[in-house]
Scaffold this motif. Structure first.
Motif, PDB file in Angstrom:
ATOM      1  N   ASP A  14       0.761  -1.068  -0.117  1.00 31.84           N
ATOM      2  CA  ASP A  14       0.080   0.137   0.062  1.00 31.84           C
ATOM      3  C   ASP A  14       0.996   1.378  -0.003  1.00 31.84           C
ATOM      4  O   ASP A  14       2.314   1.143   0.364  1.00 31.84           O
ATOM      5  CB  ASP A  14      -0.848  -0.059   1.153  1.00 31.84           C
ATOM      6  N   LEU A  15       0.056   2.417  -0.046  1.00 33.30           N
ATOM      7  CA  LEU A  15       0.958   3.442  -0.443  1.00 33.30           C
ATOM      8  C   LEU A  15       1.738   3.980   1.033  1.00 33.30           C
ATOM      9  O   LEU A  15       2.889   4.322   0.938  1.00 33.30           O
ATOM     10  CB  LEU A  15      -0.264   4.744  -0.825  1.00 33.30           C
ATOM     11  N   TRP A  59      -3.387  13.088  -3.232  1.00 36.74           N
ATOM     12  CA  TRP A  59      -4.019  12.598  -4.374  1.00 36.74           C
ATOM     13  C   TRP A  59      -4.842  11.106  -3.700  1.00 36.74           C
ATOM     14  O   TRP A  59      -5.933  10.846  -4.190  1.00 36.74           O
ATOM     15  CB  TRP A  59      -3.163  12.166  -5.174  1.00 36.74           C
ATOM     16  N   ARG A  60      -4.245  10.633  -2.801  1.00 37.95           N
ATOM     17  CA  ARG A  60      -5.056   9.425  -2.196  1.00 37.95           C
ATOM     18  C   ARG A  60      -6.254   9.886  -1.289  1.00 37.95           C
ATOM     19  O   ARG A  60      -7.254   9.244  -1.388  1.00 37.95           O
ATOM     20  CB  ARG A  60      -4.053   8.691  -1.156  1.00 37.95           C
ATOM     21  N   GLN A  61      -6.325  10.986  -0.763  1.00 39.11           N
ATOM     22  CA  GLN A  61      -7.472  11.421  -0.246  1.00 39.11           C
ATOM     23  C   GLN A  61      -8.699  11.826  -1.571  1.00 39.11           C
ATOM     24  O   GLN A  61      -9.650  11.689  -1.126  1.00 39.11           O
ATOM     25  CB  GLN A  61      -7.465  12.776   0.442  1.00 39.11           C
ATOM     26  N   ARG A 101       9.967  10.769  -2.319  1.00 39.90           N
ATOM     27  CA  ARG A 101      10.438  11.545  -1.190  1.00 39.90           C
ATOM     28  C   ARG A 101       9.978  12.908  -1.398  1.00 39.90           C
ATOM     29  O   ARG A 101       9.436  13.634  -0.448  1.00 39.90           O
ATOM     30  CB  ARG A 101      11.698  11.505  -1.248  1.00 39.90           C
ATOM     31  N   GLU A 102      10.258  13.564  -2.554  1.00 39.20           N
ATOM     32  CA  GLU A 102       9.754  14.871  -2.860  1.00 39.20           C
ATOM     33  C   GLU A 102       8.360  15.221  -2.767  1.00 39.20           C
ATOM     34  O   GLU A 102       7.981  16.330  -2.224  1.00 39.20           O
ATOM     35  CB  GLU A 102      10.444  15.441  -4.107  1.00 39.20           C
ATOM     36  N   GLN A 103       7.505  14.125  -3.282  1.00 39.45           N
ATOM     37  CA  GLN A 103       6.024  14.562  -3.717  1.00 39.45           C
ATOM     38  C   GLN A 103       5.383  13.515  -2.614  1.00 39.45           C
ATOM     39  O   GLN A 103       3.943  13.332  -2.687  1.00 39.45           O
ATOM     40  CB  GLN A 103       5.866  14.079  -4.934  1.00 39.45           C
ATOM     41  N   ARG A 104       6.011  13.744  -1.400  1.00 38.85           N
ATOM     42  CA  ARG A 104       5.149  12.636  -0.554  1.00 38.85           C
ATOM     43  C   ARG A 104       3.846  13.159   0.113  1.00 38.85           C
ATOM     44  O   ARG A 104       2.735  12.530   0.018  1.00 38.85           O
ATOM     45  CB  ARG A 104       5.995  12.568   0.693  1.00 38.85           C
TER      46      ARG A 104
END
Length: 296
Positions: free
Chosen positions: A207-208, A243-245, A234-237
């Protein structure tokens, strides 16, 4: 287990709007092609399945959804629906109500959320879901006994069939879309991660959240561009989590009086006749509607 049919109405209204000729008009001269097409779809479904429990979910939250507050650019790539189509959505809702079907719509929740919440509420009461939609987002809702049905193509699949279609498990769909993005909804995803890479990452990490917590391991995977992917993750954590929300279907949308079951109710013969007159339905469609409504 009893089957609860959950219909993603907007998909079929839009499909009819784009595919049906615009020769159909109501008594006031407004186009009704989308209503005529939606009525055909609905009648086929009711005649074929004769569902005892069914809810029809409509998208009302086109620019007022809770996701717009999280990310104002959500679905901003879509043109607003023209008035000619908005009117027809109202007619489609009225048609469902006249047939005694549960109609779900809400100003802050999308049809997917209403379908997810209806299924979540019904499961403890021994219902399984039959989700009538081709939309891959909805596959995340599939449990052991549920199925999804692409009505137009005549294809059905359960939780086990999701991987063959999308390369990931049903429970991973929201994470997968968070990584790859979703152009339809204007969700960018993590740059440089495509469908294949996302599927490999989720197969490895599950999973993410696990992927982000073990991001240092990504560079050592046998995956083309793995080191760059690790850097991007790492940069776009924070973006990936946002996005997952957006891609996760809500299970707690308010359903009003339709808390569970969505048993077909009594049809309203007068309302059905009035709509048939206003929308200029032909004699065959009128008869099919009356039969489907249990009035003949």
């Amino acid at each position: 287990m009893r089957a609860l049919y959950l219909v993603d109405a907007s998909l079929y209204v839009f499909r009819a709007w784009h595919s049906m000729p615009d020769e159909f008009q109501d008594a006031d001269g407004w186009p009704t092609n989308a209503v005529h097409g939606f009525a055909r779809f609905l009648l086929e479904l009711l005649e074929k399945e004769r569902p005892a429990h069914i809810a029809i979910a409509f998208d009302e939250a086109l620019d007022s959804c809770f996701r717009n507050r999280l990310y104002p650019a959500y679905k901003a790539n879509r043109d607003p629906a023209p008035e000619e189509l908005r009117r027809q959505f109202t007619h489609c809702k009225a048609l469902c109500a006249a047939l005694g079907l549960s109609v779900l719509s809400h100003g802050e929740y999308e049809a997917d959320d209403l379908i997810g919440s209806a299924l979540h509420a019904a499961r403890p009461h021994d219902f399984r879901g039959v989700i009538v939609s081709a939309d891959k987002d909805l596959s995340q809702l599939l449990g052991e006994h549920d199925e999804q049905w692409d009505f137009a193509r005549g294809q059905r699949w359960g939780m086990a069939g999701v991987k063959a279609r999308h390369g990931v498990e049903a429970r991973q769909i929201a994470d997968y879309l968070a990584l790859t993005g979703d152009a339809v909804d204007n969700i960018p995803g993590v740059s440089g991660i495509g469908a294949k890479s996302a599927a490999i990452l989720l197969a490895h990490f599950g999973d993410l959240d696990t992927l982000l917590s073990r991001v240092d391991e990504v560079a050592f995977l046998r995956l083309r561009g793995a080191a760059t992917m690790a850097t991007r993750l790492r940069e776009q954590r924070e973006h990936a989590l946002l996005w997952r929300q957006l891609t996760t279907i809500a299970l707690d949308a308010p359903l009003g009086e339709f808390a569970t079951g969505h048993t077909r109710g009594q049809a309203d013969g007068g309302m059905l006749a009035g709509l048939s007159d206003a929308l200029r339905f032909g004699p065959m469609t009128r008869r099919r509607l009356r039969v489907a409504a249990g009035l003949e």
